[in-house]
Design an enzyme around this catalytic site. Structure first.
Site, PDB file in Angstrom:
ATOM      1  N   HIS A  70       0.825  -1.209   0.000  1.00 48.04           N
ATOM      2  CA  HIS A  70       0.000   0.000   0.000  1.00 48.04           C
ATOM      3  C   HIS A  70       0.858   1.258   0.000  1.00 48.04           C
ATOM      4  O   HIS A  70       0.442   2.294  -0.511  1.00 48.04           O
ATOM      5  CB  HIS A  70      -0.942  -0.007   1.207  1.00 48.04           C
ATOM      6  CG  HIS A  70      -2.161  -0.854   0.997  1.00 48.04           C
ATOM      7  ND1 HIS A  70      -3.403  -0.503   1.423  1.00 48.04           N
ATOM      8  CD2 HIS A  70      -2.303  -2.052   0.371  1.00 48.04           C
ATOM      9  CE1 HIS A  70      -4.281  -1.444   1.073  1.00 48.04           C
ATOM     10  NE2 HIS A  70      -3.631  -2.393   0.449  1.00 48.04           N
ATOM     11  N   VAL A  74       1.001   3.944  -3.828  1.00 49.03           N
ATOM     12  CA  VAL A  74       0.480   5.304  -3.703  1.00 49.03           C
ATOM     13  C   VAL A  74       1.672   6.254  -3.544  1.00 49.03           C
ATOM     14  O   VAL A  74       2.341   6.251  -2.514  1.00 49.03           O
ATOM     15  CB  VAL A  74      -0.475   5.421  -2.490  1.00 49.03           C
ATOM     16  CG1 VAL A  74      -1.164   6.783  -2.488  1.00 49.03           C
ATOM     17  CG2 VAL A  74      -1.515   4.311  -2.507  1.00 49.03           C
ATOM     18  N   ASN A  98     -10.618   2.591   4.496  1.00 47.41           N
ATOM     19  CA  ASN A  98      -9.270   2.994   4.893  1.00 47.41           C
ATOM     20  C   ASN A  98      -8.254   1.855   4.944  1.00 47.41           C
ATOM     21  O   ASN A  98      -7.291   1.896   5.699  1.00 47.41           O
ATOM     22  CB  ASN A  98      -9.298   3.756   6.210  1.00 47.41           C
ATOM     23  CG  ASN A  98      -9.569   2.831   7.362  1.00 47.41           C
ATOM     24  OD1 ASN A  98      -9.705   1.625   7.173  1.00 47.41           O
ATOM     25  ND2 ASN A  98      -9.619   3.367   8.544  1.00 47.41           N
ATOM     26  N   HIS A 196      -1.415 -13.191  -0.959  1.00 48.37           N
ATOM     27  CA  HIS A 196      -2.665 -13.582  -0.291  1.00 48.37           C
ATOM     28  C   HIS A 196      -2.628 -15.016   0.214  1.00 48.37           C
ATOM     29  O   HIS A 196      -3.636 -15.526   0.687  1.00 48.37           O
ATOM     30  CB  HIS A 196      -3.859 -13.363  -1.231  1.00 48.37           C
ATOM     31  CG  HIS A 196      -4.173 -11.912  -1.464  1.00 48.37           C
ATOM     32  ND1 HIS A 196      -5.095 -11.474  -2.378  1.00 48.37           N
ATOM     33  CD2 HIS A 196      -3.678 -10.795  -0.877  1.00 48.37           C
ATOM     34  CE1 HIS A 196      -5.157 -10.141  -2.348  1.00 48.37           C
ATOM     35  NE2 HIS A 196      -4.287  -9.712  -1.449  1.00 48.37           N
ATOM     36  N   ASP A 255       3.174 -20.229   1.388  1.00 45.72           N
ATOM     37  CA  ASP A 255       3.373 -21.362   0.481  1.00 45.72           C
ATOM     38  C   ASP A 255       2.602 -21.124  -0.812  1.00 45.72           C
ATOM     39  O   ASP A 255       2.067 -20.032  -1.012  1.00 45.72           O
ATOM     40  CB  ASP A 255       2.925 -22.669   1.165  1.00 45.72           C
ATOM     41  CG  ASP A 255       1.458 -22.640   1.590  1.00 45.72           C
ATOM     42  OD1 ASP A 255       0.735 -21.697   1.187  1.00 45.72           O
ATOM     43  OD2 ASP A 255       1.040 -23.543   2.313  1.00 45.72           O
TER      44      ASP A 255
HETATM   45  C1  HEM Z   1      -3.643  -7.481  -6.922  1.00 50.32           C
HETATM   46  C2  HEM Z   1      -4.367  -6.576  -6.298  1.00 50.32           C
HETATM   47  C3  HEM Z   1      -4.734  -6.698  -4.848  1.00 50.32           C
HETATM   48  C4  HEM Z   1      -5.966  -6.542  -4.331  1.00 50.32           C
HETATM   49  C5  HEM Z   1      -7.235  -6.199  -5.084  1.00 50.32           C
HETATM   50  C6  HEM Z   1      -5.864  -6.776  -2.917  1.00 50.32           C
HETATM   51  C7  HEM Z   1      -6.916  -6.678  -2.030  1.00 50.32           C
HETATM   52  C8  HEM Z   1      -6.853  -7.032  -0.694  1.00 50.32           C
HETATM   53  C9  HEM Z   1      -7.957  -6.973   0.224  1.00 50.32           C
HETATM   54  C10 HEM Z   1      -9.354  -6.473  -0.116  1.00 50.32           C
HETATM   55  C11 HEM Z   1      -7.541  -7.443   1.409  1.00 50.32           C
HETATM   56  C12 HEM Z   1      -8.362  -7.641   2.684  1.00 50.32           C
HETATM   57  C13 HEM Z   1      -8.524  -6.376   3.471  1.00 50.32           C
HETATM   58  C14 HEM Z   1      -9.512  -6.587   4.586  1.00 50.32           C
HETATM   59  O1  HEM Z   1     -10.706  -6.678   4.285  1.00 50.32           O
HETATM   60  O2  HEM Z   1      -9.100  -6.692   5.758  1.00 50.32           O
HETATM   61  C15 HEM Z   1      -6.159  -7.803   1.257  1.00 50.32           C
HETATM   62  C16 HEM Z   1      -5.382  -8.326   2.241  1.00 50.32           C
HETATM   63  C17 HEM Z   1      -4.042  -8.613   2.098  1.00 50.32           C
HETATM   64  N1  HEM Z   1      -3.270  -8.342   0.991  1.00 50.32           N
HETATM   65 FE1  HEM Z   1      -3.937  -7.765  -0.815  1.00 50.32          FE
HETATM   66  N2  HEM Z   1      -4.569  -7.081  -2.602  1.00 50.32           N
HETATM   67  C18 HEM Z   1      -3.840  -7.037  -3.752  1.00 50.32           C
HETATM   68  C19 HEM Z   1      -2.490  -7.222  -3.871  1.00 50.32           C
HETATM   69  C20 HEM Z   1      -1.658  -7.524  -2.822  1.00 50.32           C
HETATM   70  C21 HEM Z   1      -0.220  -7.548  -2.896  1.00 50.32           C
HETATM   71  C22 HEM Z   1       0.603  -7.170  -4.109  1.00 50.32           C
HETATM   72  C23 HEM Z   1       0.224  -7.947  -1.663  1.00 50.32           C
HETATM   73  C24 HEM Z   1       1.639  -8.132  -1.194  1.00 50.32           C
HETATM   74  C25 HEM Z   1       2.593  -8.628  -1.945  1.00 50.32           C
HETATM   75  C26 HEM Z   1      -0.933  -8.161  -0.849  1.00 50.32           C
HETATM   76  C27 HEM Z   1      -0.910  -8.622   0.443  1.00 50.32           C
HETATM   77  C28 HEM Z   1      -2.010  -8.750   1.259  1.00 50.32           C
HETATM   78  C29 HEM Z   1      -1.944  -9.356   2.568  1.00 50.32           C
HETATM   79  C30 HEM Z   1      -0.731 -10.004   3.196  1.00 50.32           C
HETATM   80  C31 HEM Z   1      -3.230  -9.245   3.118  1.00 50.32           C
HETATM   81  C32 HEM Z   1      -3.687  -9.697   4.506  1.00 50.32           C
HETATM   82  C33 HEM Z   1      -3.585  -8.525   5.465  1.00 50.32           C
HETATM   83  C34 HEM Z   1      -3.893  -8.861   6.917  1.00 50.32           C
HETATM   84  O3  HEM Z   1      -3.885 -10.040   7.299  1.00 50.32           O
HETATM   85  O4  HEM Z   1      -4.107  -7.906   7.658  1.00 50.32           O
HETATM   86  N3  HEM Z   1      -2.051  -7.874  -1.568  1.00 50.32           N
HETATM   87  N4  HEM Z   1      -5.762  -7.529  -0.032  1.00 50.32           N
HETATM   88  C1  LIG Z   2     -10.096   3.380   9.901  1.00 54.84           C
HETATM   89  O1  LIG Z   2     -11.308   3.903  10.306  1.00 54.84           O
HETATM   90  C2  LIG Z   2     -11.924   3.201  11.379  1.00 54.84           C
HETATM   91  C3  LIG Z   2     -13.260   3.828  11.657  1.00 54.84           C
HETATM   92  O2  LIG Z   2     -13.787   4.394  10.525  1.00 54.84           O
HETATM   93  C4  LIG Z   2     -11.022   3.257  12.605  1.00 54.84           C
HETATM   94  O3  LIG Z   2     -11.579   2.487  13.645  1.00 54.84           O
HETATM   95  C5  LIG Z   2      -9.655   2.683  12.234  1.00 54.84           C
HETATM   96  O4  LIG Z   2      -8.767   2.844  13.316  1.00 54.84           O
HETATM   97  C6  LIG Z   2      -9.089   3.396  11.014  1.00 54.84           C
HETATM   98  N1  LIG Z   2      -7.859   2.739  10.609  1.00 54.84           N
HETATM   99  C7  LIG Z   2      -6.770   3.401  10.266  1.00 54.84           C
HETATM  100  C8  LIG Z   2      -5.611   2.593   9.844  1.00 54.84           C
HETATM  101  O5  LIG Z   2      -6.715   4.600  10.271  1.00 54.84           O
END
Ligand code: HEM
Ligand SMILES: *[C@@H]1O[C@H](CO)[C@@H](O)[C@H](O)[C@H]1NC(C)=O
Ligand SMILES: *[C@@H]1O[C@H](CO)[C@@H](O)[C@H](O)[C@H]1NC(C)=O
Ligand SMILES: *[C@@H]1O[C@H](CO)[C@@H](O)[C@H](O)[C@H]1NC(C)=O
Ligand SMILES: *[C@@H]1O[C@H](CO)[C@@H](O)[C@H](O)[C@H]1NC(C)=O
Ligand SMILES: *[C@@H]1O[C@H](CO)[C@@H](O)[C@H](O)[C@H]1NC(C)=O
Ligand SMILES: *[C@@H]1O[C@H](CO)[C@@H](O)[C@H](O)[C@H]1NC(C)=O
Ligand SMILES: *[C@@H]1O[C@H](CO)[C@@H](O)[C@H](O)[C@H]1NC(C)=O
Ligand SMILES: *[C@@H]1O[C@H](CO)[C@@H](O)[C@H](O)[C@H]1NC(C)=O
Length: 328
Positions: A70, A74, A98, A196, A255
């Site tokens: 992220h 950006v 966010n 993922h 993995d």
């Molecule tokens: C290809 C486009 C990508 C999309 C659309 C995407 C989207 C997302 C979304 C929606 C989540 C879940 C957020 C949530 O609801 O808590 C997520 C989690 C995650 N993404 Fe992606 N992602 C992408 C690429 C990547 C890349 C390039 C990486 C790192 C190399 C990555 C690593 C992760 C990891 C490790 C999580 C888990 C985070 C956690 O456990 O807190 N993602 N991603």
């Molecule tokens: C994102 O917003 C929620 C509430 O809208 C807040 O609880 C959370 O701490 C915020 N996360 C970050 C990373 O700023």
């Protein structure tokens, strides 16, 4: 064969001169071991501090990997993801949605430890890149040398996070365009999506696939119907708090099982399923799923270094932030 060679002989010197004139102080590339002479213990401090958190809370590892992604997508890998919103600026952290990012306290702890040894020397952007590597390695994922020397940006806007981070419902055309706009190709997309293989998602990131997919009370036909039944048990239509593992049963292990689930039409996001809709990305999924492909760990290391190079500030550009969440 002759023509490109000839062209490059004439063209390259022009490019170099151009660079020197316009950008003399800023043309440095990132370097492995950038802080070695000025702060020899830097990488060990990062590793130790990161390890102390991850050993207590392994679920921070995916969060820290995602933070680097992220940051880089950006405004380049410039630590802008870390900056707090102020009364006059809504920062990336507060983009709507966010980003559900976690682990900022780890970056802050690493920064404090580094500042004690080597004040005003190491950027927050480099810390994010190194912590992401260490997080992956500490849970027995791949390791790679991280080129360093990034400097920190002074701008962080929530609108740019929305515009530059691909959403979970992105299709393959949008994903390829997003990655290409950052200098990453279709292979990098397939490889980095493998991130993922670890971590969690909130229901809201995919529940449209379970309920009312096209506004007719339907489900996403590209998602395994049996899996939809399981996911519905975990996520009610309006669930804003529950989380599910993206790679169930293997969400703590780095993995290739991500590719196995995508092949089985159990990728959690439309953006995961979309990898099957392109020849290059689909072939990568199939090969990893059936263990006939290239070495995923190597591929991931290579693509992470590429990602870590996106839009970096070097030389005199940007700053070395004193506190990662606040511009100097
Ligand atoms: C290809 C486009 C990508 C999309 C659309 C995407 C989207 C997302 C979304 C929606 C989540 C879940 C957020 C949530 O609801 O808590 C997520 C989690 C995650 N993404 Fe992606 N992602 C992408 C690429 C990547 C890349 C390039 C990486 C790192 C190399 C990555 C690593 C992760 C990891 C490790 C999580 C888990 C985070 C956690 O456990 O807190 N993602 N991603
Ligand atoms: C994102 O917003 C929620 C509430 O809208 C807040 O609880 C959370 O701490 C915020 N996360 C970050 C990373 O700023
Ligand atoms: C990191 O931890 C190891 C083992 O606990 C220790 O020997 C080493 O001195 C630590 N290094 C730093 C820079 O804290
Ligand atoms: C940045 O915001 C976080 C979360 O709201 C807060 O804990 C932290 O203290 C803030 N940083 C500074 C330097 O104020
Ligand atoms: C992807 O989404 C864009 C924007 O919604 C749309 O214009 C395009 O037709 C879609 N492409 C595919 C292959 O679904
Ligand atoms: C993407 O770039 C890598 C080098 O970083 C290269 O090995 C790979 O073949 C490229 N993939 C495509 C589809 O161009
Ligand atoms: C499904 O979506 C349509 C169109 O957006 C909406 O009119 C309808 O109320 C939704 N149904 C449910 C159960 O949310
Ligand atoms: C993808 O592969 C299919 C079947 O092998 C082929 O018909 C199609 O032309 C290929 N598409 C591209 C863009 O290469
Ligand atoms: C594995 O996938 C590749 C690429 O789709 C295919 O050529 C190969 O036959 C598959 N091997 C097995 C054992 O399924």
């Amino acid at each position: 064969m002759m023509l490109p060679k000839l062209l490059s002989v004439f063209f390259l010197p022009l490019v170099c001169v151009h660079f020197l004139v316009l950008d003399g102080t800023n043309a440095q590339a990132l370097q492995v071991g950038f802080y070695k002479s000025k702060c020899p213990s830097f990488e060990a401090i990062v590793r130790n501090t990161t390890a102390s958190f991850i050993s207590r809370a392994p679920s921070l590892a995916p969060a820290l990997l995602r933070m680097h992604f992220h940051d880089c997508f950006v405004r380049g890998c410039d630590g802008s993801v870390l900056i707090n919103t102020t009364s006059s600026n809504q920062a990336e952290k507060d983009a709507i949605p966010n980003q559900t990012l976690r682990g900022f306290h780890v970056i802050d702890a690493v920064k404090s430890a580094v500042e004690k040894q080597c004040p005003d020397l190491v950027s927050c952007a480099d810390i994010v890149a190194l912590v992401a590597r260490d997080a992956v390695t500490l849970i027995n994922g791949p390791s790679w040398s991280v080129p360093l020397g990034r400097r920190d940006g002074r701008v962080s806007r929530s609108s740019e996070a929305l515009a530059n981070l691909p959403p979970p419902f992105a299709n393959i055309t949008q994903l390829k365009a997003s990655f290409r706009s950052k200098g990453l190709n279709d292979t990098d997309l397939a490889v980095l999506s493998g991130g993922h293989t670890i971590g969690i998602s909130h229901c809201a990131s995919f529940s449209n696939r379970l309920y009312n997919f096209t506004g007719r009370g339907d489900t996403d036909p590209s998602l395994d119907p049996n899996y939809i039944v399981q996911l519905k048990r975990k996520c009610s239509p309006t669930d804003a708090t529950s989380i599910v593992e993206m790679d169930p049963g293997s969400a703590k292990i780095f993995d290739t099982s991500y590719y196995t689930i995508v092949k089985k039409r159990r990728g959690l996001f439309e953006a995961d399923a979309a990898l099957l809709n392109d020849n290059v990305t689909s072939a990568y999924v199939q090969q990893q799923a059936n263990s006939s492909g290239t070495n995923f760990f190597n591929d991931f290391a290579v693509s992470m270094v590429k990602m870590g190079n996106i839009g970096v500030l070097t030389g005199n550009r940007g700053e070395i932030r004193k506190i990662c969440s606040v511009i100097n």
